[in-house]
Every structure is written in structure tokens, then in C-alpha cells.
Enzyme design. Structure first.
Site, short mmCIF file in Angstrom:
data_model
loop_
_atom_site.label_atom_id
_atom_site.label_comp_id
_atom_site.label_asym_id
_atom_site.label_seq_id
_atom_site.Cartn_x
_atom_site.Cartn_y
_atom_site.Cartn_z
N GLU A 94 0.81 -1.21 0.00
CA GLU A 94 0.00 0.00 0.00
C GLU A 94 0.85 1.26 0.00
OE1 GLU A 94 -2.93 0.03 3.08
OE2 GLU A 94 -3.80 1.86 2.29
N ASP A 95 1.95 1.23 0.70
CA ASP A 95 2.68 2.48 0.94
C ASP A 95 4.03 2.62 0.24
OD1 ASP A 95 0.65 3.27 2.60
OD2 ASP A 95 1.55 2.35 4.36
#
Ligand code: MN
Length: 754
Positions: A94-95
């Protein structure tokens, strides 16, 4: 959680990271299979590299978060190496630049699918700006069917975020805390993760209501000392007796969580002292070889009840029949020292582990590792089945799930996403009073999940509720029928009481003033005469009717002069409407119609001093200042205003033409008139909101009532408004017609006021 890329890690940062990872590595449970430790090392190196130089809001290296999530997953919940690896990697896709394919290549499809699930769950809310809607809740639950480990890691993720929530900006804190209590705590409960559930609840409560939290925490501390002495006195005879019977056990005082105390205060509407009255102790025993755990629970039960008298209706046997989430224990309540009730929980060591850590604790009680792995799988499968339910309809599934989660309480949201707890069965009106007494008192309707609804509508968990208020609204008696909370009921009763008190006082003053104008001193005889005349039973009723204008004081002199009579005729006249008549003092002439000069239009004046006007509005056509109107002199000499087109007026013109007079509106500043518009169009999200927004922005218009229905995508409704002049109404109709999706807006001429 938010993070920012900042300056490169210092040597201090790097040694902090090493220390945190060492804490994880040195305390690993159940990670002794070949390859387990290597997998965890590799996942750590990979995540550490991916999150390099990233920091959390608190400023600490980002990787500290995944390491702590991994520790919770392993040491507090008991999941194995794959889950630990997945927890370490949970924010990577996600990051950072890393893709799922990268994960799959490095760690294989199993871990990749766990990460995929975790990333998907995040997607279901982070995009949602305001509150967590039922729809998202459903989506989230649907993802559960893949692998329950995903949800457990997610719970661990949330727990760590809650433990470190202080670093978040305040507005985000409330949102995160709201989601936690609404979604994560019940999920943890359902999965049997009791210690985590309790911690999530307390943390969420602490951030949502910091002052109440501190207050309860302070009181708990204060009481703890006092109660500890009592619990010790209570426990001593039990300890002796169990020792005599060679039972190996541990006994401890049990204190309620702050959140559970508060919840009880809310639901039972009792002060802290009353909730905290119940003392509790827990006995955890080491099962002996010669007896089953169950039999041993009952043995301890009988040893305790030899000493203390049990309260029969408080016996809970979750040993013979565990709770659906796996909880096993025997609970009883006995009369302790000083006549205080003490709850005693009896559990084996195994039951206690399961109670605190969930089914995952099972592995500890089953033989070899291969066996435990399949035991865990069985548990996961069991939960999955429980959640996936045979019902194919996702909404029904959701309802069923929610039903079991919140049996006595529902949780709804304000438009800003703040959470409000209400008892099950609560209405929108209860919600309004829960927000603020003033909101309740001024409520006229509600928007539940953006749909207009009456105040009586019953709310469901997950609903988003907005209350529509109006400055002219006030509590009505019938509200008591759909108010459920003590708070709402009390406030409504109070308001009704105040209102009738005010009214009676006003009536007394009005009557006294009128009597003094007539040079009469008030006495009981006069009151009696009035009561007889108006066929009333008590003085309060008389004063209240005077204040409301139902009894017209202009008639006072006539009434007092008159000998007692059957007053049917008079009563009928007075009952015509809650509006007083013409202002001119009544002349004692027989030809009543002679009062009105038919050559000039009769001026429809607003009666500023008293409550009513100098005329009555015909209910059949509801004219409003600005409308073309005619007057009709009714048999009781009041002027009733009709529209000339009104069928009733047409009939009157034909049959009683001599009683029809010209009338003309004067400027009305105070009085407002009820008008109804009908509106229809294509149903779309936010349409009702747009309509009410426009209406609320019109200064001279107040909403009294809204009725909307949607059928086959067509939106139809009527809106009752208080207005001063047709100008305002026409203006409003024009604005509403301009809304995209609205097909027509019309004034409704004939309607009965509800
Ligand atoms: Mn995370």
C-alpha cells in the site's frame, strides 16, 4: 496510518529498529518449524528496506509499526510464522513501490494473498472520507471469506494504531476511534479475542470521551483500594476451603473495564457507584487428573456455595454449553461480606487462556506441532463458516452478523462520522436528544442514510443520522410514544410541563387583566361560572384555553352576565378555531353582520397584541397573504377567508352571497401560514438534501413537515411550510424547479393539516 518521508535514519533510529525486531525474534511462539525463522528474518529485511527512511506521525521509523503488529499477531494472538511475515509486510504494497507480484516472487502465493487481502480491506475505507457506512462494513466482512488470518492481522494492525493514536491529528483520532469501537472491537469479540476487544474498547472510549474516561478511571482507582480489602475478606475462606480439597488454583479480584462501566451507566441510566457495586473475583484452576474440567468447575461451585449464599437467577453455565465465540466458564453471584453481591468466575487454565486470547490459544493444549497446525486451521475454518453463513444475500448476512454483535445496543453515526451509542429500538428522536436537548426540542425530521424519515423511525446499527430542526418546532405529547431513552423522555416531559405551566400562568394573567378592565375582582364564583359555561373540569384547563386563544375573552362580559344555560351554541362558536376574532370591541347589537362596512374591503390584519389574527383561514383552500381572496361572514360573526376559486367559496357565493365581503391583505410580519408544495423527480443521491438545503436557506420559510417516497426510481413528496407571503413561496418554487433531477414543483391548494 499517515507517514511522511523525512530525513534519513540516524544511527539511533537504526539501533532502535534492531532492538524492536530483537524483541519480536526472542519471544516467538510456535515458530520452530524448519524455515520459520528464516522466513521471518527475510520478511523483516524486505519490509525494513521498503520502508527505509519513512516515519510515522510520531516521528519514529515506520518499520516500528509493522514489527509491533507482528508481535501482537504472534505473542498476543498466537498465530504462526506466515502470519508474522505477513504482518511485517502488511503496509509494504500500500505504501511503497513494492507490488504484489514482487511479494509473490519473494514469499510465495500464500503470503501474497494475505497481503492482497490486507491491502483490499484498507481500500474499502480509506477512500471514504466521512463515516464508515454499512456498505463498507459489508465489503469488509465479505473479504473475510478469503482467509480469516487477514482479519486477525488487521485487528492487530488496528490495536497498534490505537495504542499509538496520540500522535494523530485530533480529527483523524475521532474517526479511527469510532471505527474501532464500531467494527474492530465487535470483530475481536466475535473471534474470541477478549483481551484485545477490551483494550480496543477502552482505547476508543479514551479518545472519544477523554474527560469521562479520566473521571471513571479516577473513580475506579479510588474504589479499588476499598474494594480490594473487601475482596480479600471474601476470598480468605474460599482459599482455605479449596486448599483443603487439594485444588491448585489462582484467585484474583476482577475489575471492570472503563468502557464496560460507562456502557452500563448509559444503558441502565445509573450512576457510577451503582454500576461499580458488583464485585467480581476469578478463580483459575489447574485441572486434576481424576476429574473432568466440567466436574471440577461444579466441585468448586459447591465448595463456594457452602460458604456463601448464591443468587439463583445469576448462575451462568458456559461450561456445559460454551458461548458461540468459544467462551467457557461458570459464573455465579453470591452474597459477600457487608451484604454485597460478589460475582465469582470459575475457569480452568485452558478456559482462561481461550477467554483471554481466543481459540488460537487451543494449540497450546493439543500435542505436537503438526496437530496444532490443523487445529488452528480447524478453528479458522469454523470462524469462516460462521461468518460466511449459508445465507447468500449479503445484506441479510450483514444483518444477522450485526444482530449477534449488538444485542442490546446500536451504534449510529452523525453526519461528521462521530459515533453515538443508543439502546436497541431507539428512534431518530432519541438520537436527536442524545446529541443535545435543544436539537431534540427543535427536531422536525431526520435524514437517515440521506433519506428523509420521520422522527419516529427506528434506527439500525451503522445508520448515519442527521436531524432536521426548525426554530418553530416544539415537543409534542405524542413524541413520548417513540422516545425510548430516559434522556429523551425526561426532556420531552420537562418541555411539555414547562409549556403548560407557562400557558397556565399566561392564562391567569390574561383573565385577571380582562376582569380588571371590566372592573371585576376575580373570585371563585366567577371561575365556577366560567368552568360551567365552557364545560370544563378544572381551572388549569380554563387558563390554558384562554392562553391558547380557544376561549375568547372578548366574550367574557356576555358570559358573566348570562344565566347558566345549556351552552352548546356558545361552545360550538368557541371551538371554531384556535384564533381570536376581530379586534374591535364587540357591540351589543343584534344584527351582527352590520358591524362590517361592505362598501370598503375588510382589512385582513395581523393581530400583533394577541396570539391570533382578525380573521380565520379556510382550511379547504388555505390562502396565504398575496393570494386573491374573498371573505365570508360566518354565523358566529367571524370572517373566514377563502380563495375565490375554492369550491366551498363558490357554493357560499351562490347560497349566501350577502355574507360574502371584499377583503384585502395587510402586511403580515409575525404570522406565518401553512402551505404545501408537492415535488417530484428522478431519485438520486443527495436530492432530498439539496431540496432541504434550499428551503433552509430561504429566510422567510420554515419547514414544518416533509413526506417523501421513492418508487421505481421516482421520487415524490410533499413539503409543508410556514411562510409569510406567496412571494416567498413562488420564489422558493422557482429555485426548487431549478434543481437537476426535479421534474415538477407545485403548490397544493387543498390539503388537511395533519
Ligand atoms: Mn498498518
Amino acid at each position: 496510518m499517515g507517514k511522511r518521508k523525512t530525513n534519513i535514519f540516524t544511527a539511533e533510529d537504526i539501533s532502535r529498529i534492531e532492538a524492536e525486531f530483537k524483541l519480536l525474534k526472542d519471544n516467538l511462539y510456535r515458530c520452530d518449524k524448519p524455515g520459520d525463522r528464516a522466513l521471518i528474518d527475510k520478511a523483516f529485511q524486505f519490509a525494513n528496506e521498503a520502508h527505509r527512511d519513512m516515519r510515522r506521525n510520531s516521528g519514529e521509523p515506520y518499520i516500528i509499526h509493522p514489527i509491533n503488529v507482528a508481535r501482537i499477531v504472534n505473542q498476543e494472538i498466537g498465530l504462526g510464522a506466515k502470519s508474522v511475515a505477513a504482518a511485517l509486510l502488511h503496509d509494504v504494497v500500500e505504501d511503497t513501490e513494492i507490488t504484489l507480484e514482487d511479494i509473490s516472487k519473494e514469499f510465495g502465493p500464500k503470503i501474497a494473498s494475505l497481503i492482497d487481502g490486507l491491502t483490499k480491506i484498507s481500500g474499502t475505507y480509506n477512500k471514504e472520507t466521512n463515516s464508515l457506512q454499512a456498505e463498507n462494513f459489508r465489503k469488509m466482512l465479505m473479504t473475510l471469506s478469503d482467509d480469516i488470518r487477514v482479519i486477525i492481522i488487521k485487528i492487530a494492525d488496528r490495536l497498534h494504531n490505537m495504542r499509538t493514536l496520540e500522535a494523530m491529528p485530533e480529527h483523524k483520532r475521532l474517526k479511527v476511534a469510532g471505527e474501532t469501537i464500531y467494527l474492530y472491537a465487535p470483530l475481536a469479540h466475535r473471534l474470541g479475542l477478549f483481551a484485545i476487544k477490551t483494550e480496543l474498547e477502552d482505547l476508543s472510549f479514551k479518545f472519544r470521551h477523554p474527560r469521562i474516561f479520566d473521571e471513571i478511571a479516577r473513580k475506579v482507582k479510588l474504589d479499588e483500594k476499598k474494594n480490594l480489602a473487601l475482596i480479600n475478606r471474601f476470598s480468605l475462606p474460599i482459599i482455605d476451603r479449596l486448599n483443603d480439597n487439594n485444588i491448585i488454583f489462582d484467585i484474583s479480584g476482577r475489575f471492570k473495564s472503563i468502557y464496560s462501566i460507562w456502557k452500563k451507566m448509559q444503558s441502565k441510566n445509573v450512576p457510577f457507584e451503582e454500576v461499580y457495586d458488583l464485585l467480581a473475583v476469578r478463580i483459575v484452576f489447574e485441572p486434576g487428573p481424576e476429574m473432568s474440567e466440567r466436574a471440577q468447575c461444579w466441585q468448586i461451585y459447591s465448595l463456594i456455595t457452602d460458604i456463601y449464599t448464591p443468587k439463583p437467577d445469576r448462575l451462568r453455565d458456559w461450561v456445559s454449553r460454551p458461548k458461540p465465540n468459544g467462551y467457557e466458564a461458570l459464573h455465579l453471584t453470591v452474597m459477600g461480606p457487608e451484604g454485597r453481591w460478589v460475582e465469582v468466575q470459575i475457569r480452568s487454565q485452558r478456559m482462561d487462556d481461550i477467554a483471554e486470547r481466543g481459540f488460537a490459544a487451543h494449540w497450546k493444549y493439543k500435542g505436537d506441532t503438526a496437530q496444532t497446525e490443523s487445529e488452528l486451521d480447524k478453528w479458522l475454518k469454523h470462524i469462516r463458516e460462521m461468518l460466511a453463513n449459508p445465507m447468500s444475500d449479503p445484506i441479510a448476512f450483514l444483518d444477522d452478523f450485526k444482530m449477534s454483535l449488538f444485542s442490546s445496543e446500536i451504534m449510529v453515526f452523525t453526519p461528521k462520522g462521530l459515533l453515538v451509542n443508543l439502546p436497541k429500538g431507539a428512534s431518530a428522536l432519541d438520537f436527536a436528544y442524545e446529541i443535545h436537548t435543544d436539537v431534540g426540542n427543535k427536531a422536525i425530521g431526520a435524514k437517515v442514510n440521506y433519506k428523509l424519515s420521520p422522527l419516529s423511525v427506528m434506527l439500525q446499527s451503522g445508520d448515519q443520522v442527521e436531524i432536521i430542526t426548525s426554530s418553530i418546532a416544539k415537543p409534542e405529547k405524542e413524541w413520548l410514544e417513540y422516545a425510548h431513552t430516559a434522556k429523551a423522555k425526561g426532556a420531552i416531559k420537562g418541555a411539555l410541563r414547562d409549556e403548560s405551566k407557562d400557558r397556565i400562568q399566561k392564562g391567569i394573567e390574561m383573565l385577571e387583566q380582562k376582569l380588571s378592565e371590566l372592573g371585576i375582582l376575580p373570585n371563585s364564583e366567577i371561575i365556577k361560572k366560567l368552568l360551567d359555561n365552557y364545560e370544563l373540569l378544572n381551572k388549569e384547563e380554563l387558563y390554558s384555553r384562554i392562553a391558547l386563544g380557544v376561549i375568547n375573552l372578548e366574550d367574557l362580559r356576555k358570559v358573566l352576565k348570562k344565566a347558566p344555560e345549556s351552552s352548546f351554541n356558545k361552545f360550538w362558536k368557541l371551538a371554531v378555531g384556535g384564533v381570536s376574532r376581530r379586534q374591535e370591541p364587540e357591540k351589543e347589537t343584534k344584527g351582527e353582520a352590520a358591524l362590517i362596512d361592505k362598501k370598503h374591503p375588510y382589512l385582513l390584519r395581523e393581530n400583533v397584541n394577541n396570539s391570533g389574527n382578525s380573521y380565520l383561514i379556510a382550511k379547504c383552500c388555505n390562502p396565504i397573504p398575496g393570494d386573491e381572496v374573498v371573505g365570508y361572514i360566518a354565523p358566529d360573526n367571524s370572517i373566514v377567508v377563502h380563495k375565490p376559486k375554492c369550491p366551498v367559496a363558490v357554493k357560499l357565493l351562490a347560497s349566501e352571497g350577502n355574507r360574502i365581503i371584499q377583503v384585502r391583505w395587510t402586511i403580515h410580519k409575525l404570522a406565518s401560514f401553512l402551505a404545501r408544495i408537492s415535488i417530484n423527480g428522478i431519485d438520486k443521491l443527495g436530492l432530498v438534501n439539496e431540496v432541504t438545503n434550499i428551503i433552509s436557506m430561504e429566510l422567510n420559510v420554515n419547514i414544518r413537515n416533509i413526506n417523501v417516497s421513492v418508487y421505481n426510481g421516482i421520487f415524490e413528496g410533499t413539503i409543508d411550510l410556514y411562510i409569510h407571503h406567496t412571494r416567498d413561496l413562488n420564489n422558493l418554487i422557482m429555485q426548487l424547479s431549478n434543481i437537476k433531477g426535479i421534474a415538477s414543483v407545485k403548490r397544493v391548494e387543498e390539503f388537511m393539516e395533519e
